[in-house]
Motif scaffolding. Structure first.
Motif, short mmCIF file in Angstrom:
data_model
loop_
_atom_site.label_atom_id
_atom_site.label_comp_id
_atom_site.label_asym_id
_atom_site.label_seq_id
_atom_site.Cartn_x
_atom_site.Cartn_y
_atom_site.Cartn_z
N GLY A 47 -3.67 -13.93 -0.27
CA GLY A 47 -2.34 -13.42 -0.61
C GLY A 47 -2.26 -12.76 -1.97
N SER A 48 -3.41 -12.44 -2.55
CA SER A 48 -3.40 -11.76 -3.84
C SER A 48 -3.06 -10.28 -3.64
CB SER A 48 -4.77 -11.89 -4.52
OG SER A 48 -5.77 -11.27 -3.73
N VAL A 49 -3.10 -9.49 -4.68
CA VAL A 49 -2.77 -8.07 -4.56
C VAL A 49 -4.01 -7.26 -4.19
CG1 VAL A 49 -0.82 -8.15 -6.15
CG2 VAL A 49 -3.09 -7.67 -7.04
N LEU A 50 -3.77 -6.20 -3.43
CA LEU A 50 -4.81 -5.23 -3.10
C LEU A 50 -4.67 -4.10 -4.09
CD1 LEU A 50 -6.99 -3.96 -1.27
CD2 LEU A 50 -5.13 -3.05 0.13
N THR A 51 -5.71 -3.84 -4.86
CA THR A 51 -5.70 -2.79 -5.86
C THR A 51 -6.76 -1.76 -5.52
OG1 THR A 51 -5.03 -4.40 -7.53
CG2 THR A 51 -5.86 -2.30 -8.34
N LEU A 52 -6.34 -0.52 -5.28
CA LEU A 52 -7.25 0.57 -4.95
C LEU A 52 -7.01 1.73 -5.91
CD1 LEU A 52 -6.80 0.56 -1.08
CD2 LEU A 52 -8.75 -0.34 -2.35
N THR A 53 -8.04 2.52 -6.17
CA THR A 53 -7.93 3.70 -7.01
C THR A 53 -8.23 4.92 -6.17
OG1 THR A 53 -8.67 2.41 -8.90
CG2 THR A 53 -8.74 4.80 -9.13
N ASP A 54 -7.36 5.94 -6.25
CA ASP A 54 -7.57 7.14 -5.44
C ASP A 54 -8.46 8.14 -6.18
OD1 ASP A 54 -5.94 8.39 -7.30
OD2 ASP A 54 -4.40 8.99 -5.86
N ASP A 55 -8.71 9.28 -5.54
CA ASP A 55 -9.60 10.31 -6.09
C ASP A 55 -9.09 10.89 -7.40
OD1 ASP A 55 -11.39 10.05 -4.06
OD2 ASP A 55 -10.73 11.82 -2.95
N LYS A 56 -7.79 10.83 -7.64
CA LYS A 56 -7.21 11.41 -8.86
C LYS A 56 -7.07 10.38 -9.98
CE LYS A 56 -4.79 14.88 -6.24
NZ LYS A 56 -3.50 15.46 -5.86
N GLY A 57 -7.54 9.16 -9.75
CA GLY A 57 -7.50 8.13 -10.76
C GLY A 57 -6.24 7.28 -10.76
N ARG A 58 -5.34 7.53 -9.81
CA ARG A 58 -4.13 6.71 -9.72
C ARG A 58 -4.47 5.36 -9.12
NH1 ARG A 58 -0.55 11.24 -6.79
NH2 ARG A 58 -2.46 11.17 -5.56
N VAL A 59 -3.79 4.33 -9.59
CA VAL A 59 -4.02 2.96 -9.11
C VAL A 59 -2.88 2.58 -8.17
CG1 VAL A 59 -4.28 0.55 -9.78
CG2 VAL A 59 -5.26 2.35 -11.20
N ILE A 60 -3.23 2.12 -6.98
CA ILE A 60 -2.27 1.69 -5.97
C ILE A 60 -2.39 0.18 -5.85
CG2 ILE A 60 -1.65 1.80 -3.53
CD1 ILE A 60 -3.37 4.70 -5.20
N VAL A 61 -1.26 -0.52 -5.99
CA VAL A 61 -1.25 -1.98 -5.91
C VAL A 61 -0.28 -2.38 -4.81
CG1 VAL A 61 -0.78 -4.11 -7.16
CG2 VAL A 61 -1.72 -2.14 -8.38
N VAL A 62 -0.78 -3.16 -3.84
CA VAL A 62 0.03 -3.62 -2.72
C VAL A 62 -0.11 -5.14 -2.62
CG1 VAL A 62 0.38 -3.47 -0.22
CG2 VAL A 62 -0.41 -1.46 -1.47
N PRO A 63 1.00 -5.86 -2.52
CA PRO A 63 0.90 -7.32 -2.36
C PRO A 63 0.19 -7.67 -1.04
CG PRO A 63 3.16 -6.65 -2.86
CD PRO A 63 2.38 -5.41 -2.59
N GLY A 64 -0.79 -8.54 -1.12
CA GLY A 64 -1.58 -8.90 0.05
C GLY A 64 -0.77 -9.52 1.17
N ASP A 65 0.27 -10.26 0.82
CA ASP A 65 1.08 -10.91 1.86
C ASP A 65 2.08 -9.96 2.52
OD1 ASP A 65 2.65 -10.71 -0.39
OD2 ASP A 65 3.55 -12.69 -0.19
N LYS A 66 2.16 -8.72 2.05
CA LYS A 66 3.08 -7.72 2.64
C LYS A 66 2.34 -6.63 3.41
CE LYS A 66 6.71 -9.61 0.90
NZ LYS A 66 7.54 -10.43 1.74
N ILE A 67 1.02 -6.72 3.51
CA ILE A 67 0.23 -5.72 4.22
C ILE A 67 0.43 -5.90 5.72
CG2 ILE A 67 -2.09 -4.88 4.73
CD1 ILE A 67 -2.89 -5.72 1.90
N ALA A 68 0.87 -4.83 6.40
CA ALA A 68 1.04 -4.86 7.85
C ALA A 68 -0.25 -4.42 8.54
CB ALA A 68 2.21 -3.97 8.27
N PHE A 69 -0.86 -3.35 8.04
CA PHE A 69 -2.13 -2.87 8.58
C PHE A 69 -2.83 -2.01 7.55
CE2 PHE A 69 0.74 0.59 9.59
CZ PHE A 69 -0.02 1.73 9.30
N VAL A 70 -4.14 -1.85 7.71
CA VAL A 70 -4.93 -0.94 6.88
C VAL A 70 -5.82 -0.14 7.81
CG1 VAL A 70 -6.64 -0.74 5.04
CG2 VAL A 70 -4.91 -2.54 4.92
#
Length: 73
Positions: free
Chosen positions: A36-59
């Motif tokens: 249930g931790s956060v999912l942290t990803l970095t895109d090609d432009k260097g932006r950081v995307i943070v999504v709460p793990g318990d709110k992820i519906a699908f990937v």
């Protein structure tokens, strides 16, 4: 590679392009879903995307696509 993340109670998906491998992304997603931790990803432009793990519906992890050249319709 394109990554699409569905978030519960959000009308739109989060879509990003990343240079990470599918295995790297899957490992991060699995860890976020497991505890249930956060999912942290970095895109090609260097932006950081943070999504709460318990709110992820699908990937959806897309296949790596080669760079495009020219104009496409």
């Amino acid at each position: 590679m394109e990554i699409r993340i569905g978030v519960q109670h959000a009308p739109r998906d989060v879509v990003l392009e990343s240079a990470a491998t599918p295995d790297q992304v899957r490992t991060q997603v699995d860890a976020a879903l497991a505890d249930g931790s956060v999912l942290t990803l970095t895109d090609d432009k260097g932006r950081v995307i943070v999504v709460p793990g318990d709110k992820i519906a699908f990937v959806e992890i897309g296949a790596a696509t080669p760079g495009r050249v020219g104009f496409a319709s």
